[in-house]
Design a protein around this motif. Structure first.
Motif, short mmCIF file in Angstrom:
data_model
loop_
_atom_site.label_atom_id
_atom_site.label_comp_id
_atom_site.label_asym_id
_atom_site.label_seq_id
_atom_site.Cartn_x
_atom_site.Cartn_y
_atom_site.Cartn_z
N GLU A 64 -9.73 -5.01 5.52
CA GLU A 64 -8.67 -5.31 6.42
C GLU A 64 -7.54 -6.14 6.18
O GLU A 64 -6.39 -6.36 6.43
N HIS A 65 -7.89 -7.35 5.08
CA HIS A 65 -6.99 -8.23 4.76
C HIS A 65 -5.70 -7.41 3.71
O HIS A 65 -4.76 -7.97 3.65
N MET A 66 -6.06 -6.26 3.28
CA MET A 66 -5.31 -5.63 2.39
C MET A 66 -4.08 -4.54 3.10
O MET A 66 -3.17 -4.25 2.96
N SER A 67 -4.51 -4.55 4.60
CA SER A 67 -3.70 -3.70 5.26
C SER A 67 -2.18 -4.47 5.74
O SER A 67 -1.41 -3.72 6.30
N HIS A 68 -2.34 -5.63 5.34
CA HIS A 68 -1.13 -6.21 5.69
C HIS A 68 -0.37 -6.79 4.45
O HIS A 68 0.32 -7.78 4.32
N CYS A 69 -0.97 -6.28 3.32
CA CYS A 69 -0.23 -6.93 1.95
C CYS A 69 1.01 -6.42 1.79
O CYS A 69 1.39 -5.33 1.97
N PRO A 70 1.86 -7.25 0.98
CA PRO A 70 3.21 -6.87 0.69
C PRO A 70 3.16 -5.68 -0.11
O PRO A 70 2.45 -5.39 -1.06
N LEU A 71 4.36 -5.04 -0.14
CA LEU A 71 4.33 -3.74 -1.04
C LEU A 71 4.87 -4.39 -2.39
O LEU A 71 6.32 -4.42 -2.56
N THR A 72 4.20 -4.86 -3.23
CA THR A 72 4.45 -5.33 -4.42
C THR A 72 3.79 -4.34 -5.63
O THR A 72 2.93 -3.74 -5.45
N VAL A 73 4.23 -4.65 -6.89
CA VAL A 73 3.85 -4.16 -7.85
C VAL A 73 2.23 -4.33 -8.01
O VAL A 73 1.49 -3.58 -8.43
N GLU A 74 1.86 -5.45 -7.98
CA GLU A 74 0.40 -5.93 -7.98
C GLU A 74 -0.43 -5.16 -6.89
O GLU A 74 -1.43 -4.86 -7.07
N ASN A 75 0.14 -4.80 -5.75
CA ASN A 75 -0.61 -4.19 -4.62
C ASN A 75 -0.51 -2.76 -4.66
O ASN A 75 -1.17 -1.75 -4.19
N LEU A 76 0.43 -1.89 -5.71
CA LEU A 76 0.96 -0.77 -5.43
C LEU A 76 -0.24 0.34 -5.52
O LEU A 76 -0.17 1.29 -5.03
N GLY A 77 -0.91 -0.08 -6.76
CA GLY A 77 -2.21 0.93 -7.05
C GLY A 77 -3.06 1.17 -5.71
O GLY A 77 -3.57 2.14 -5.46
N TRP A 78 -3.45 -0.15 -5.04
CA TRP A 78 -4.40 -0.15 -4.08
C TRP A 78 -3.45 0.93 -2.81
O TRP A 78 -4.32 1.54 -2.26
#
Length: 353
Positions: free
Chosen positions: A80-94
């Motif tokens: 659930e915490h990832m559903s609001h993560c910013p669209l960054t290089v670090e999060n792009l794979g997920w």
């Protein structure tokens, strides 16, 4: 302005079904429909009407801006915490693996117009529904479709629709979706008497192998012109070559659209029982259709409808088919004529009316 010798075209198909799409228009837009004075079919675009031979290489199923909240999947507590993560290089794979867990603030294909325009320039260089609509009758829905083509849209009256669709359906088919299909057929029949040919129709089938045939039958039984129909997303719906050939045989003339190029993630959030096909699968299956003499019924696109697929956010962009897939097609035995037919001639036959 001087016209380039080689033209490329990109057409956003606005959703009248499961999602809600908005036009992205530059200033000084010319009317799409300039009167029905010509006896020859024309392609209606947001920048004016074009004769079919002026199209160049064309992708028939792309979105410039879209709200697709109907596809949001409720995350489990562990993600659930990832559903609001910013669209960054670090999060792009997920995000690539779970795009439909993303909140609309980060997920929707909106934001600054220049993000989309950058991708459109690269492409060129390479050569909703409100609740009241749910209660509308077939005749009321058809009247709205005809008005959007004849008189322009409510949001942008200077621009008239150049296609009926993308008509969203699910499986099993709901009563409203059935009325939408019947309304598209009714509008197509009425408009055929006013234009050089019936307007093209695009259908988004439900995520079940039976859906394309079911919705095509509803459309055809209501009087729709199947030869002016395009079935979207065939690669994620008709999962075997046999089912693809059976559908093509039952509905002769219907266009078969492989429009999810660039989606190279096998986990399909919206239908986890199915492994999502790769681009290699798409190329192989298109080649099998060519070998069965269905070349003139194939269309291709990316169906870009989320922000993470733009090059600004690490995605493949609108130019991906031209700069990455066509070379692979050539390696797999596609002839020059095959590629010209799929990217140029087929859109030039499907879109004009």
């Amino acid at each position: 302005m001087k016209r380039a010798k080689r033209r490329f075209s990109l057409y956003r198909i606005s959703c009248s079904g499961k999602g809600r799409s908005q036009s992205s228009l530059s200033s000084g837009v010319r009317p799409c429909f300039e009167g029905n004075m010509s006896p020859h079919p024309l392609v209606r675009t947001v920048l004016g009407s074009l004769p079919p031979h002026d199209l160049g290489m064309t992708l028939c199923h792309e979105h410039m801006s879209m709200i697709f909240d109907v596809a949001f999947c409720d995350p489990d507590p562990s993600t659930e915490h990832m559903s609001h993560c910013p669209l960054t290089v670090e999060n792009l794979g997920w995000i690539r693996q779970h795009p439909h867990l993303q909140s609309q603030a980060e997920f929707a294909l909106g934001g600054k117009r220049r993000w989309r325009n950058d991708d459109l320039r690269s492409f060129k260089a390479c050569g909703g529904r409100p609740e009241t609509v749910l209660l509308a009758s077939v005749e009321e829905l058809a009247a709205k479709i005809k008005s959007d083509i004849r008189e322009g849209t409510e949001e942008e009256p200077s621009v008239s629709c150049g296609i009926i669709g993308e008509i969203g359906t699910s499986f099993p088919l709901t009563d409203f979706e059935k009325r939408s299909l019947q309304a598209a057929a009714l509008a197509q029949i009425d408009l055929a008497a006013e234009y050089a040919s019936p307007p093209p129709v695009n259908i988004h089938p439900g995520r079940n192998q039976s859906s394309p045939a079911e919705v095509s039958r509803v459309f055809a039984e209501a009087g729709g012109h199947v030869r002016r129909l395009c079935m979207s997303h065939v690669e994620r719906t008709l999962l075997s070559d046999e089912s693809l050939f059976d559908f093509a045989s039952e509905f002769p003339g219907c266009y078969l659209e492989f429009d999810l190029f660039g989606n190279e993630v096998s986990y399909y959030q919206l239908n986890p029982e199915v492994d999502f096909p790769s681009d290699a699968d798409r190329i192989r299956r298109i080649k099998s259709l060519i070998d069965e003499k269905y070349t003139e019924r194939i269309l291709v696109a990316h169906d870009v409808h989320t922000r993470h697929r733009l090059t600004k956010f690490g995605g493949h962009g609108y130019q991906y088919l031209l700069d990455s897939i066509i070379p692979r097609m050539k390696m797999r035995g596609f002839s020059f004529n095959d590629i010209q037919c799929i990217f140029n001639q087929n859109p030039a036959h499907f879109l004009p009316f």
